[in-house]
Design a protein around this motif. Structure first.
Motif, PDB file in Angstrom:
ATOM      1  N   GLU A 243      25.179  44.717  40.088  1.00 60.72           N
ATOM      2  CA  GLU A 243      24.971  43.901  41.043  1.00 60.72           C
ATOM      3  C   GLU A 243      24.771  42.629  41.702  1.00 60.72           C
ATOM      4  OE1 GLU A 243      29.827  43.464  42.094  1.00 60.72           O
ATOM      5  OE2 GLU A 243      29.970  42.873  40.170  1.00 60.72           O
ATOM      6  N   ARG A 268      29.910  33.379  41.963  1.00 61.27           N
ATOM      7  CA  ARG A 268      30.717  34.512  40.723  1.00 61.27           C
ATOM      8  C   ARG A 268      30.445  35.567  42.371  1.00 61.27           C
ATOM      9  NH1 ARG A 268      28.547  38.094  37.436  1.00 61.27           N
ATOM     10  NH2 ARG A 268      27.227  36.230  37.093  1.00 61.27           N
ATOM     11  N   ILE A 269      29.674  36.129  42.594  1.00 61.08           N
ATOM     12  CA  ILE A 269      29.816  37.135  43.546  1.00 61.08           C
ATOM     13  C   ILE A 269      30.922  36.929  44.496  1.00 61.08           C
ATOM     14  CG2 ILE A 269      28.438  38.627  44.807  1.00 61.08           C
ATOM     15  CD1 ILE A 269      27.862  39.316  42.251  1.00 61.08           C
ATOM     16  N   ALA A 271      33.109  34.987  45.132  1.00 63.62           N
ATOM     17  CA  ALA A 271      34.533  34.946  45.201  1.00 63.62           C
ATOM     18  C   ALA A 271      34.858  36.039  44.148  1.00 63.62           C
ATOM     19  CB  ALA A 271      34.932  33.431  43.255  1.00 63.62           C
ATOM     20  N   GLN A 272      34.384  37.466  43.967  1.00 64.68           N
ATOM     21  CA  GLN A 272      35.392  38.283  43.363  1.00 64.68           C
ATOM     22  C   GLN A 272      35.107  39.192  44.791  1.00 64.68           C
ATOM     23  OE1 GLN A 272      31.605  39.743  40.787  1.00 64.68           O
ATOM     24  NE2 GLN A 272      32.652  38.779  39.320  1.00 64.68           N
ATOM     25  N   GLY A 273      34.449  39.389  45.809  1.00 62.88           N
ATOM     26  CA  GLY A 273      34.180  39.386  47.074  1.00 62.88           C
ATOM     27  C   GLY A 273      35.743  38.278  48.307  1.00 62.88           C
ATOM     28  N   ASN A 274      36.248  37.819  47.651  1.00 61.98           N
ATOM     29  CA  ASN A 274      37.548  36.820  47.926  1.00 61.98           C
ATOM     30  C   ASN A 274      38.520  37.908  47.195  1.00 61.98           C
ATOM     31  OD1 ASN A 274      35.956  33.559  48.251  1.00 61.98           O
ATOM     32  ND2 ASN A 274      35.566  34.792  49.543  1.00 61.98           N
ATOM     33  N   ALA A 275      38.387  37.960  45.985  1.00 57.85           N
ATOM     34  CA  ALA A 275      39.165  38.427  44.688  1.00 57.85           C
ATOM     35  C   ALA A 275      39.573  39.706  45.450  1.00 57.85           C
ATOM     36  CB  ALA A 275      39.326  38.875  43.884  1.00 57.85           C
ATOM     37  N   GLY A 276      38.805  40.696  46.030  1.00 51.22           N
ATOM     38  CA  GLY A 276      38.793  41.759  46.815  1.00 51.22           C
ATOM     39  C   GLY A 276      39.235  42.072  48.154  1.00 51.22           C
TER      40      GLY A 276
END
Length: 360
Positions: A243, A268-269, A271-276
């Motif tokens: 990544e 995207r990176i 946002a993926q951090g937000n989700a995690g």
């Protein structure tokens, strides 16, 4: 409750555990290769120093470094043929395999791992409440007896831990993500500060402080931890590397031209951090809760923070979390007071009425 516990290793974890178990009514006996270390742990209230006249322990806790924990576990199993033995190392597969290679009685052994610690090490940093409300993983293997699992679970609960159970491989894969790679990431980011000028470092805000908080950890201990969990950490870093390479390619495109498609990668990176981040358990280990934050300017004078907390209580509002950010070169700090959204507006009005300045 087991009546006698022998703790081998009187560093931060061993001494903190001794204090907690002594307060809970256990008879704790302390052993350490360093006479000074075990005497200091005794003086801090962690138990009594081991002697030849001690009764046989019911449970032995090995609080030794990861690279020697397996050998110490095997020695303790041999020395105390009726005792349950656990260890509190932060890697489990390597310790279990070492104990197995030494031909020890594996039925009386069940590993464990309290997910608690401090940036400081040694008995002088010990706290009896170190494990209160913290995750404590009991890690049995296929040969662990039910009695061993029950005894270790009871001990962890008595120390204040919130107990869960995992097998060794599952545990090591999990801590690679939630503990070991974060340590490396923190160290790597903090390492970049070495090359900055003093005026540049002076710009450090709360973001860099949060990211690098654990970078002050003990290099020798963490070398042992990372080496002991090398395969799992390597696998996680492989995904991070892929990544990160994608991010670098996107930044190359942005630096060299109009960056078509690059912004999608960055978004995207993040946002993926937000989700995690949203999956990290909230207060009391419950599902994450979205809090509202009331930011208050707190003068840098004795008693001001205590006054703020008193006024929050007087307003009839329960404080869910508190975060302090120091103003750069300013005689005040910012207190980020997290509360349930339904009471945030009322708290702001109450604090303003009591003379506090709100930020934002």
């Amino acid at each position: 409750m087991s009546s006698t516990v022998r703790i081998v290793g009187t560093g931060l974890i061993g001494t903190s555990l001794g204090i907690a178990l002594s307060r809970a009514g256990y008879a704790v006996v302390l052993a350490d290769p360093s006479p000074t270390a075990q005497s200091l742990a005794r003086d801090l209230g962690a138990g009594t120093v081991a002697s030849a006249d001690d009764p046989a322990p019911d449970v032995v806790v090995v609080a030794a470094p990861p690279d020697v924990a397996g050998a110490v576990v095997a020695d303790e199993l041999a020395a105390w043929p009726l005792a349950i033995v656990t260890d509190v190392a932060s890697v489990k597969v390597a310790v279990l395999e070492d104990v197995r290679r030494r031909g020890a009685d594996l039925s009386r052994y069940a590993g464990s791992h309290p997910m608690a610690g401090r940036e400081r090490s040694g008995a002088v940093a010990a706290r009896g409440d170190l494990f209160d409300g913290r995750a404590w993983v009991v890690v049995p293997h296929e040969q662990s007896s039910p009695e061993a699992v029950a005894a270790v679970t009871a001990l962890a609960t008595a120390a204040g831990g919130t107990v869960s159970t995992m097998d060794p491989a599952e545990h090591d894969a999990a801590v690679a993500v939630v503990s070991h790679v974060p340590q490396l990431a923190s160290s790597l980011v903090a390492g970049r500060l070495r090359e900055l000028t003093d005026p540049a470092v002076a710009l450090s805000g709360q973001g860099i402080r949060d990211v690098t908080r654990v970078a002050a950890s003990d290099p020798q201990l963490w070398t042992q931890i990372l080496a002991g969990n090398a395969a799992a950490v390597r696998d996680v870093l492989g995904h991070v590397h892929a990544e990160l390479a994608e991010v670098i390619r996107a930044l190359d495109v942005l630096a060299d031209g109009d960056g078509v498609g690059a912004r999608e990668v960055l978004a995207r990176i993040v946002a993926q951090g937000n989700a995690g981040h949203a999956r990290i358990p909230g207060k009391h280990g419950a599902a994450p809760t979205a809090y509202s934050v009331v930011v208050v300017l707190v003068p840098d004078r004795p008693g001001e923070l205590a006054r703020l907390l008193h006024d929050v209580g007087e307003a009839g509002v329960n404080l869910e979390d508190l975060h302090l950010e120091h103003g750069l070169g300013q005689p005040f700090g910012l207190a980020e007071v997290s509360v349930l959204p339904a009471v945030a507006e009322r708290l702001g009005e109450e604090l303003t009425a009591r003379g506090w300045r709100l930020h934002g």
